[in-house]
Enzyme design. Structure first.
Site, PDB file in Angstrom:
ATOM      1  N   ARG A 195       0.821  -1.213   0.000  1.00  0.00           N
ATOM      2  CA  ARG A 195       0.000   0.000   0.000  1.00  0.00           C
ATOM      3  C   ARG A 195       0.857   1.267   0.000  1.00  0.00           C
ATOM      4  O   ARG A 195       0.410   2.311  -0.405  1.00  0.00           O
ATOM      5  CB  ARG A 195      -0.854   0.054   1.289  1.00  0.00           C
ATOM      6  CG  ARG A 195      -1.927  -0.974   1.409  1.00  0.00           C
ATOM      7  CD  ARG A 195      -2.432  -1.048   2.849  1.00  0.00           C
ATOM      8  NE  ARG A 195      -2.994   0.194   3.355  1.00  0.00           N
ATOM      9  CZ  ARG A 195      -4.259   0.559   3.226  1.00  0.00           C
ATOM     10  NH1 ARG A 195      -5.089  -0.204   2.577  1.00  0.00           N
ATOM     11  NH2 ARG A 195      -4.688   1.680   3.749  1.00  0.00           N
TER      12      ARG A 195
ATOM     13  N   ARG B 101       9.110   6.476  -3.583  1.00  0.00           N
ATOM     14  CA  ARG B 101       9.350   7.356  -4.728  1.00  0.00           C
ATOM     15  C   ARG B 101      10.638   8.173  -4.592  1.00  0.00           C
ATOM     16  O   ARG B 101      11.054   8.499  -3.473  1.00  0.00           O
ATOM     17  CB  ARG B 101       8.150   8.267  -4.973  1.00  0.00           C
ATOM     18  CG  ARG B 101       7.575   8.963  -3.768  1.00  0.00           C
ATOM     19  CD  ARG B 101       6.510   9.957  -4.212  1.00  0.00           C
ATOM     20  NE  ARG B 101       5.154   9.444  -4.087  1.00  0.00           N
ATOM     21  CZ  ARG B 101       4.288   9.804  -3.135  1.00  0.00           C
ATOM     22  NH1 ARG B 101       4.657  10.660  -2.214  1.00  0.00           N
ATOM     23  NH2 ARG B 101       3.075   9.313  -3.103  1.00  0.00           N
TER      24      ARG B 101
ATOM     25  N   ARG C 172      -8.204  -7.153  13.917  1.00  0.00           N
ATOM     26  CA  ARG C 172      -7.427  -6.294  14.796  1.00  0.00           C
ATOM     27  C   ARG C 172      -8.299  -5.125  15.192  1.00  0.00           C
ATOM     28  O   ARG C 172      -9.117  -4.638  14.418  1.00  0.00           O
ATOM     29  CB  ARG C 172      -6.175  -5.760  14.087  1.00  0.00           C
ATOM     30  CG  ARG C 172      -5.069  -6.750  13.989  1.00  0.00           C
ATOM     31  CD  ARG C 172      -4.555  -7.229  15.323  1.00  0.00           C
ATOM     32  NE  ARG C 172      -3.573  -6.341  15.941  1.00  0.00           N
ATOM     33  CZ  ARG C 172      -3.051  -6.577  17.130  1.00  0.00           C
ATOM     34  NH1 ARG C 172      -3.450  -7.614  17.867  1.00  0.00           N
ATOM     35  NH2 ARG C 172      -2.152  -5.758  17.625  1.00  0.00           N
TER      36      ARG C 172
ATOM     37  N   ARG D  15       0.170   5.543  16.248  1.00  0.00           N
ATOM     38  CA  ARG D  15       0.200   6.928  15.793  1.00  0.00           C
ATOM     39  C   ARG D  15      -0.612   7.814  16.721  1.00  0.00           C
ATOM     40  O   ARG D  15      -1.470   7.323  17.456  1.00  0.00           O
ATOM     41  CB  ARG D  15      -0.291   7.062  14.350  1.00  0.00           C
ATOM     42  CG  ARG D  15      -1.599   6.391  14.068  1.00  0.00           C
ATOM     43  CD  ARG D  15      -1.875   6.314  12.550  1.00  0.00           C
ATOM     44  NE  ARG D  15      -3.029   5.469  12.302  1.00  0.00           N
ATOM     45  CZ  ARG D  15      -3.348   4.951  11.127  1.00  0.00           C
ATOM     46  NH1 ARG D  15      -2.594   5.169  10.068  1.00  0.00           N
ATOM     47  NH2 ARG D  15      -4.413   4.201  10.989  1.00  0.00           N
TER      48      ARG D  15
ATOM     49  N   GLU E 166      -3.612   6.042  18.968  1.00  0.00           N
ATOM     50  CA  GLU E 166      -4.192   4.792  18.451  1.00  0.00           C
ATOM     51  C   GLU E 166      -3.373   3.621  18.972  1.00  0.00           C
ATOM     52  O   GLU E 166      -2.236   3.419  18.558  1.00  0.00           O
ATOM     53  CB  GLU E 166      -4.134   4.769  16.917  1.00  0.00           C
ATOM     54  CG  GLU E 166      -5.188   5.616  16.240  1.00  0.00           C
ATOM     55  CD  GLU E 166      -5.273   5.359  14.719  1.00  0.00           C
ATOM     56  OE1 GLU E 166      -4.828   4.300  14.233  1.00  0.00           O
ATOM     57  OE2 GLU E 166      -5.789   6.238  14.032  1.00  0.00           O
TER      58      GLU E 166
ATOM     59  N   TYR F 216      -9.284  -5.635   3.450  1.00  0.00           N
ATOM     60  CA  TYR F 216      -8.663  -4.392   3.912  1.00  0.00           C
ATOM     61  C   TYR F 216      -8.965  -3.283   2.892  1.00  0.00           C
ATOM     62  O   TYR F 216      -8.134  -2.881   2.110  1.00  0.00           O
ATOM     63  CB  TYR F 216      -7.157  -4.633   4.041  1.00  0.00           C
ATOM     64  CG  TYR F 216      -6.338  -3.559   4.725  1.00  0.00           C
ATOM     65  CD1 TYR F 216      -6.910  -2.418   5.251  1.00  0.00           C
ATOM     66  CD2 TYR F 216      -4.964  -3.715   4.853  1.00  0.00           C
ATOM     67  CE1 TYR F 216      -6.135  -1.457   5.874  1.00  0.00           C
ATOM     68  CE2 TYR F 216      -4.175  -2.771   5.464  1.00  0.00           C
ATOM     69  CZ  TYR F 216      -4.764  -1.642   5.965  1.00  0.00           C
ATOM     70  OH  TYR F 216      -3.976  -0.703   6.577  1.00  0.00           O
TER      71      TYR F 216
ATOM     72  N   ASP G 222     -10.188   0.475   1.575  1.00  0.00           N
ATOM     73  CA  ASP G 222     -10.233   1.897   1.900  1.00  0.00           C
ATOM     74  C   ASP G 222     -11.638   2.432   1.618  1.00  0.00           C
ATOM     75  O   ASP G 222     -12.457   1.745   1.021  1.00  0.00           O
ATOM     76  CB  ASP G 222      -9.206   2.658   1.059  1.00  0.00           C
ATOM     77  CG  ASP G 222      -7.783   2.381   1.526  1.00  0.00           C
ATOM     78  OD1 ASP G 222      -7.604   2.099   2.716  1.00  0.00           O
ATOM     79  OD2 ASP G 222      -6.859   2.440   0.693  1.00  0.00           O
TER      80      ASP G 222
HETATM   81  N1  UDP Z   1       3.420   0.897   7.928  1.00  0.00           N
HETATM   82  C1  UDP Z   1       4.655   0.905   8.521  1.00  0.00           C
HETATM   83  N2  UDP Z   1       5.145   2.054   9.062  1.00  0.00           N
HETATM   84  C2  UDP Z   1       4.435   3.211   9.044  1.00  0.00           C
HETATM   85  C3  UDP Z   1       3.156   3.221   8.423  1.00  0.00           C
HETATM   86  C4  UDP Z   1       2.670   2.044   7.897  1.00  0.00           C
HETATM   87  O1  UDP Z   1       5.316  -0.126   8.569  1.00  0.00           O
HETATM   88  O2  UDP Z   1       4.951   4.224   9.555  1.00  0.00           O
HETATM   89  C5  UDP Z   1       2.907  -0.382   7.373  1.00  0.00           C
HETATM   90  C6  UDP Z   1       2.146  -1.191   8.407  1.00  0.00           C
HETATM   91  O3  UDP Z   1       2.374  -2.565   8.139  1.00  0.00           O
HETATM   92  C7  UDP Z   1       0.716  -0.829   8.094  1.00  0.00           C
HETATM   93  C8  UDP Z   1       0.755  -0.730   6.583  1.00  0.00           C
HETATM   94  O4  UDP Z   1       2.024  -0.152   6.301  1.00  0.00           O
HETATM   95  O5  UDP Z   1      -0.188  -1.798   8.559  1.00  0.00           O
HETATM   96  C9  UDP Z   1      -0.344   0.093   5.972  1.00  0.00           C
HETATM   97  O6  UDP Z   1      -0.314   1.393   6.506  1.00  0.00           O
HETATM   98  P1  UDP Z   1      -1.491   2.428   6.330  1.00  0.00           P
HETATM   99  O7  UDP Z   1      -1.023   3.742   6.845  1.00  0.00           O
HETATM  100  O8  UDP Z   1      -1.972   2.346   4.925  1.00  0.00           O
HETATM  101  O9  UDP Z   1      -2.572   1.803   7.342  1.00  0.00           O
HETATM  102  P2  UDP Z   1      -4.008   2.265   7.847  1.00  0.00           P
HETATM  103  O10 UDP Z   1      -4.053   3.760   7.773  1.00  0.00           O
HETATM  104  O11 UDP Z   1      -5.001   1.567   6.969  1.00  0.00           O
HETATM  105  O12 UDP Z   1      -4.028   1.758   9.256  1.00  0.00           O
END
Ligand code: UDP
Length: 384
Positions: free
Chosen positions: A186, A190, A263, A294, A319, A367, A369
């Site tokens: 995901r 870049r 989860r 986060r 979170e 999963y 969005d």
């Molecule tokens: N991820 C990570 N470090 C970060 C942010 C995301 O390793 O700082 C990984 C982690 O495995 C996470 C996945 O990328 O479950 C997808 O992140 P995303 O931010 O898309 O998750 P969401 O916002 O759906 O919780």
């Protein structure tokens, strides 16, 4: 709503007033169908629901940032509520104590390795990727078999250890070697100085919060809150010709093939007497030693520049990920091999249903969005 209103028969009973259910109701309504939407919570909107606290729209179930490439979805949501110009640019606090920009881009590589040009970054990445590929090849693997191998071949060991491993293992409660590779795909990688987390053409947050979007989508439907489908299944099922089910598919089938794992997140929300606490909407904590993944500072989703200081207070939410248990909110499906196998058994039953449509994160165990959920509901409602 009065119960006598519900003595009429509906075309659809929609179980769950989240984005899938609300979008389906909207589309079906436009085709002249009558929809009854029920939800066990005391509010509509599922996990995009917002509550106003200290004059700020708080994302009660965690950060929701709308982004899409799908013009049809973007036009639909904007026809209901205008969207602001929010662009997600999260910052990560790493185990080494430093701050890094996300997603993985030239800013991150400069912060990590001191490289200043795409060419220098490419050399570093190639070096680290080669090492990962060679390690896999020694074990006879050509493709990444798990999230760890995916991350190492995508971005290399340094970024993996500072920004991925700890975050991912606490988020999912599983080792990176036990998780499917797609989760990490995901995230963009870049070689430009671009901190926009998403590659999509359109992005933003509804002005006035997500509740406006949900209210608009549900406008033509009858909505009954605080009503659990399973508490009175026979009666609800008898009220409509067809059912759109957006809850947990394992529960719909009485757990006959066993339970699926989810989860969950525990959100710890605080009002603080400062105007600007962390300077960004989303700050990730990527160390396995910090319990939260986060911290969101909600005002930054809707106030930019000097407007941040219009309100002298702020609201933050930590979170904290947790394994889901009955009574908690299921946020994420756990698409590991065991759960995927169990889900496929339920899906085989679902595919044979003539009266029931299954949609959304929980019913499709996917999963998803927000925009793809809406696109799926739009397509499905057009088929019927
Ligand atoms: N991820 C990570 N470090 C970060 C942010 C995301 O390793 O700082 C990984 C982690 O495995 C996470 C996945 O990328 O479950 C997808 O992140 P995303 O931010 O898309 O998750 P969401 O916002 O759906 O919780």
């Amino acid at each position: 709503m009065e119960m006598n209103m519900m003595s009429e028969r509906y075309d659809y009973l929609i179980v769950g007033a989240g984005l899938y259910g609300a979008t389906f109701a909207y589309m079906a309504g436009r085709r002249g169908k009558r929809c009854l939407v029920i939800d066990k919570r005391s509010h509509a909107g599922g996990n995009v629901y917002c509550r106003e606290v200290a004059g700020i729209n708080v994302h009660v179930y965690g950060a929701h940032i709308f982004h899409t490439n799908d013009r049809e979805v973007w036009d639909l949501v904007n026809s209901i509520v205008p969207f602001n110009r929010y662009t997600n640019c999260p910052v990560a606090v790493a185990p080494d104590g430093r701050l890094y920009n996300l997603p993985f881009n030239m800013n991150t590589f400069y912060q990590m390795w001191g490289v200043r040009t795409p060419e220098e970054a490419q050399v570093k990445l190639d070096e680290q990727r080669r090492e990962a590929r060679e390690r896999m090849a020694a074990e006879g693997a050509t493709e990444p078999r798990n999230l760890e191998e995916q991350a190492l071949t995508l971005i290399g060991r340094d970024v993996y250890e500072q920004l991925i491993k700890g975050y991912t293992e606490k988020q999912w409660g599983r080792r990176c070697t036990e998780l499917p590779p797609f989760i990490i795909r995901r995230l963009p990688v870049r070689l430009t100085f671009d901190n926009n987390y998403f590659n999509d053409a359109y992005q933003g947050i509804p002005v006035g919060g997500y509740n406006r979007l949900i209210e608009g989508l549900l406008e033509g439907a009858d909505v009954v809150l605080d009503s659990d489908f399973f508490a009175d299944r026979g009666r609800w099922e008898g009220m409509a010709d067809r059912i759109v089910f957006t809850g947990r598919i394992d529960e719909f089938y009485g757990f006959r093939f066993g339970r699926l794992d989810y989860r969950s997140i525990r959100l710890e929300t605080e009002v603080l007497e400062v105007a600007n606490w962390q300077g960004n909407a989303v700050v990730n904590y990527t160390s396995g030693m910090v319990p939260w993944t986060r911290i969101i500072e909600h005002k930054h989703f809707e106030a930019f520049g000097a407007a941040v200081y219009d309100n002298q207070r702020t609201v933050i939410s930590r979170e904290c990920p947790a394994e889901w248990a009955e009574g908690m909110e299921p946020f994420y499906p756990v698409n590991d091999a065991r759960n995927q196998e169990t889900y496929m058994k339920y899906k085989a039953l679902a595919d044979r249903e003539e009266r029931v449509i299954f949609g959304g994160r929980l019913a499709e165990y996917r999963y998803y969005d927000m925009a793809p959920v809406m696109a799926a509901a739009m397509r499905r409602a057009e088929e019927v």
